[in-house]
Design an enzyme around this catalytic site. Sequence first.
Site, mmCIF file in Angstrom:
data_model
loop_
_atom_site.group_PDB
_atom_site.id
_atom_site.type_symbol
_atom_site.label_atom_id
_atom_site.label_comp_id
_atom_site.label_asym_id
_atom_site.label_seq_id
_atom_site.Cartn_x
_atom_site.Cartn_y
_atom_site.Cartn_z
ATOM 1 N N GLY A 2 0.810 -1.184 -0.127
ATOM 2 C CA GLY A 2 0.006 -0.197 -0.114
ATOM 3 C C GLY A 2 0.906 1.253 -0.050
ATOM 4 N N ARG B 285 5.762 -5.901 9.068
ATOM 5 C CA ARG B 285 5.465 -7.242 9.817
ATOM 6 C C ARG B 285 5.939 -8.497 8.986
ATOM 7 N NH1 ARG B 285 -0.400 -6.828 12.449
ATOM 8 N NH2 ARG B 285 -0.891 -6.172 10.538
ATOM 9 N N TYR C 121 -11.024 4.116 15.105
ATOM 10 C CA TYR C 121 -9.988 4.366 14.124
ATOM 11 C C TYR C 121 -9.916 5.820 13.786
ATOM 12 C CZ TYR C 121 -7.918 4.979 9.456
ATOM 13 O OH TYR C 121 -7.082 5.498 8.399
ATOM 14 N N GLY D 69 -7.925 10.998 2.249
ATOM 15 C CA GLY D 69 -9.283 10.642 2.462
ATOM 16 C C GLY D 69 -9.226 8.999 1.718
#
Length: 252
Positions: A14, A35, A150, A181
């Site tokens: 990402g 990770r 969140y 956004g």
Amino acid sequence: MTQQTVFVTGASAGFGDAIARRFVAEGARVIAVARSADKLEKLAGELGEAVLPRQLDVGDPEAVKSTVEGLPQDWREVDVLVNNAGLAKGLEPAHKADLRDWDEMIATNVRGLTHVTRALLPGMVERGRGHVINLGSIAGTYPYPGGNVYGATKAFVHQFSLNLRSDLHGTGVRVTNVEPGMVGGTDFSKVRFDGDQAKADKVYEGTTPLTADDVAESVYWAASRPKHVNINVIELMPVVQSFSALQIYRES
Ligand code: 8X3
């Protein structure tokens, strides 16, 4: 950016992957932290010696400390820290939310980000230069149903970024919060919906969302301003996303 060392968390996919690639393309070296060791190896394999992969869960305070302390001598002078690791889990209303989801978001988005920052800041202050770039979110400013913890973690990131600026007054260290956004083409919604790809795909159906490259561009832009310029906050949305009316509950 040549010669700059950039520490990117959540670098295996990402935004993090796009940010790592953007900085390497500009001649920087990247300590890529995530990770998943496998995915990091792939990034390092593609980008070569410009990338130092380090497997790390930022939510694990001991591991954060040992990873930073264990950096090879010639990778220790981090110029830019990009606190990208973070996640959204669940979109249930607060009274139905899974507490494990809340704990995981707080552990990564809040504790992880603060611990990585705390580990790298003393070196930046000592050298009189550095830049902490946090990945916030519009969800930290604008509430929406199901955004509960969140959004609250991202509000924390916003205020922590501004407060860091106060503490770092006169040190030469810069701080930026980048608040995107809706971004498509990442695992963000798949993770939020616990692996449900069909549900995740629905979020972006019929839209042109931001891309991870749009976010990477903002991060890189903030980092590449002249050193007397501090970009405090960058808020970006896709054109297809905007604000809506407050909801009114009516008795029927
Ligand atoms: C997430 C942004 O618009 O999907 O950080 O809530 S949005």
